[in-house]
Design a protein around this motif. Structure first.
Motif, PDB file in Angstrom:
ATOM      1  N   GLN A  50       0.827  -1.199   0.000  1.00 36.37           N
ATOM      2  CA  GLN A  50       0.000   0.000   0.000  1.00 36.37           C
ATOM      3  C   GLN A  50       0.865   1.254   0.000  1.00 36.37           C
ATOM      4  OE1 GLN A  50      -2.647  -0.604   3.365  1.00 36.37           O
ATOM      5  NE2 GLN A  50      -4.263  -1.420   2.038  1.00 36.37           N
ATOM      6  N   ALA A  51       1.998   1.204   0.680  1.00 32.26           N
ATOM      7  CA  ALA A  51       2.920   2.342   0.682  1.00 32.26           C
ATOM      8  C   ALA A  51       3.483   2.589  -0.713  1.00 32.26           C
ATOM      9  CB  ALA A  51       4.057   2.090   1.668  1.00 32.26           C
ATOM     10  N   GLU A  54       0.597   4.001  -3.019  1.00 29.40           N
ATOM     11  CA  GLU A  54      -0.167   5.107  -2.446  1.00 29.40           C
ATOM     12  C   GLU A  54      -0.353   6.278  -3.411  1.00 29.40           C
ATOM     13  OE1 GLU A  54      -0.105   7.901   1.591  1.00 29.40           O
ATOM     14  OE2 GLU A  54       1.698   6.801   0.979  1.00 29.40           O
ATOM     15  N   LYS A  55       0.680   6.646  -4.148  1.00 31.36           N
ATOM     16  CA  LYS A  55       0.614   7.828  -4.992  1.00 31.36           C
ATOM     17  C   LYS A  55       0.220   7.521  -6.435  1.00 31.36           C
ATOM     18  CE  LYS A  55       3.971  10.375  -2.202  1.00 31.36           C
ATOM     19  NZ  LYS A  55       5.270  11.082  -2.178  1.00 31.36           N
ATOM     20  N   ASN A 224      10.654   3.855  -1.724  1.00 33.82           N
ATOM     21  CA  ASN A 224      10.225   3.247  -0.471  1.00 33.82           C
ATOM     22  C   ASN A 224      11.209   2.212   0.073  1.00 33.82           C
ATOM     23  OD1 ASN A 224       7.207   4.031   0.332  1.00 33.82           O
ATOM     24  ND2 ASN A 224       7.316   3.969  -1.905  1.00 33.82           N
TER      25      ASN A 224
END
Length: 257
Positions: A50-51, A54-55, A224
Motif C-alpha cells: 500500500q505504501a 499510495e501515490k 520506499n
C-alpha cells in the motif's frame, strides 16, 4: 437518444473503474496478510504494498493466496502484481521490481540440534519448506536434502513441535510469528542457522494491462526501499495490533472481577 448517450457514459465509466483496479496478492498467512490476534490489523506485506501504490492513481484489491496460486495467477493474468520473495520460477512471465526490502532467511531446528555450517543440514531427516517459495539458491537447488512442502509457517512450526520435521526454513519474520502463535521458545530464533538474505520485491505480470505502470512502480519501489522495511512494519504491528489487543483483553477481564 439522451438515454442511450447516458447509458454509454455510465457503461464506459464502469468499464474504466473495473479496468483501473489492480489485482494484487501477498502470501495468505500471517504476519504478511493479517494477524491472528486481530483480523482487522493489516499484515506487514499489505502495508508495504500500500505504501508503494499510495501515490499511483489506481484502486487495488488484495487477494491473499497460497504461494503456488500466486505464481500460477501471475502467469495466467488473474493477478497483476504480487509482493513476494524474488522467485525465478516465473521470470518469463513477470517483470521483477526490487528489492523493496530484504528478508533474513533462517533455518530453525529443535534445541537439541545445532547447525553450524551448510553441510550440517544433511543430518536433518526432514526440512519443512513453503510450497514453491524460494529462499536460498544453494538450498533451493539442493535435491539431496529431504524436504517436505507445507502451505504456511504455522503448519511448518506445528510439524516441528510434533517432531514430524527437524528443520524449518523461511523468513525470520514469518517463523518468529509462527513460534509466537504456538507459544514456543523464541530463543530458537537466536540459535537458528542463517542462510543470508533474500530480496522481497514486486512481481508484475507481463500480460497485465498495468504493464505501462512499470516506470512509476520502479520509482515507487526505489523511493520506499529500506533494507529492513518489512521487519520494521512487522515490529510496528506486533506492538500496536498484537500487544495492545492482549492488553485490552486483560483490562476487560479485570473489569469483570
Amino acid at each position: 437518444m439522451t438515454f442511450i448517450f447516458l447509458a454509454f457514459i455510465v457503461t464506459k465509466s464502469l468499464s474504466y473503474a473495473k479496468d483501473n483496479q489492480l489485482n494484487v496478492s501477498v502470501p495468505n498467512f500471517p504476519p504478511f496478510n493479517s494477524f491472528n490476534e486481530n483480523k482487522h490489523c493489516k499484515g506487514a506485506s499489505v502495508l508495504a504494498i500500500q505504501a508503494v501504490l499510495e501515490k499511483l492513481n489506481v484502486s487495488i484489491e488484495i487477494f491473499p493466496y497460497p504461494y503456488a496460486r500466486i505464481l500460477h495467477s501471475l502467469k495466467t493474468g488473474e493477478l497483476d502484481l504480487a509482493l513476494i520473495l524474488h522467485n525465478s520460477r516465473i521470470d518469463n512471465d513477470v517483470v521483477y521490481i526490487g528489492p523493496l526490502s530484504l528478508s533474513k532467511i533462517i533455518l530453525l531446528t529443535p534445541s537439541g540440534i545445532s547447525i553450524r555450517c551448510y553441510n550440517d543440514l544433511y543430518q536433518l531427516k526432514n526440512i519443512a519448506v513453503i510450497r514453491h517459495a524460494q529462499f536460498n539458491e544453494q538450498f533451493d537447488q539442493d535435491n539431496t536434502l529431504h524436504k517436505i512442502t507445507v502451505d504456511s509457517y504455522e503448519q511448518a512450526i506445528n510439524m516441528l513441535e510434533m517432531a514430524r520435521v527437524d528443520g524449518v526454513i523461511g523468513s525470520k519474520i514469518g517463523l518468529e510469528y509462527a513460534l509466537r502463535q504456538q507459544n514456543m521458545d523464541l530463543s530458537l530464533i537466536s540459535n537458528a542457522f542463517e542462510l543470508g538474505t533474500k530480496e522481497l520485491g514486486l512481481h508484475l505480470a507481463k500480460n497485465s494491462s498495468f504493464i505501462t505502470l512499470l516506470p512509476l512502480l520502479t520509482t515507487a519501489v526505489q523511493d520506499n526501499y529500506r533494507q529492513d522495511l518489512l521487519y520494521q512494519l512487522y515490529q510496528h504491528q506486533i506492538k500496536y495490533c498484537v500487544t495492545n489487543k492482549k492488553s485490552s483483553q486483560v483490562k476487560s477481564t479485570d473489569s469483570l472481577n
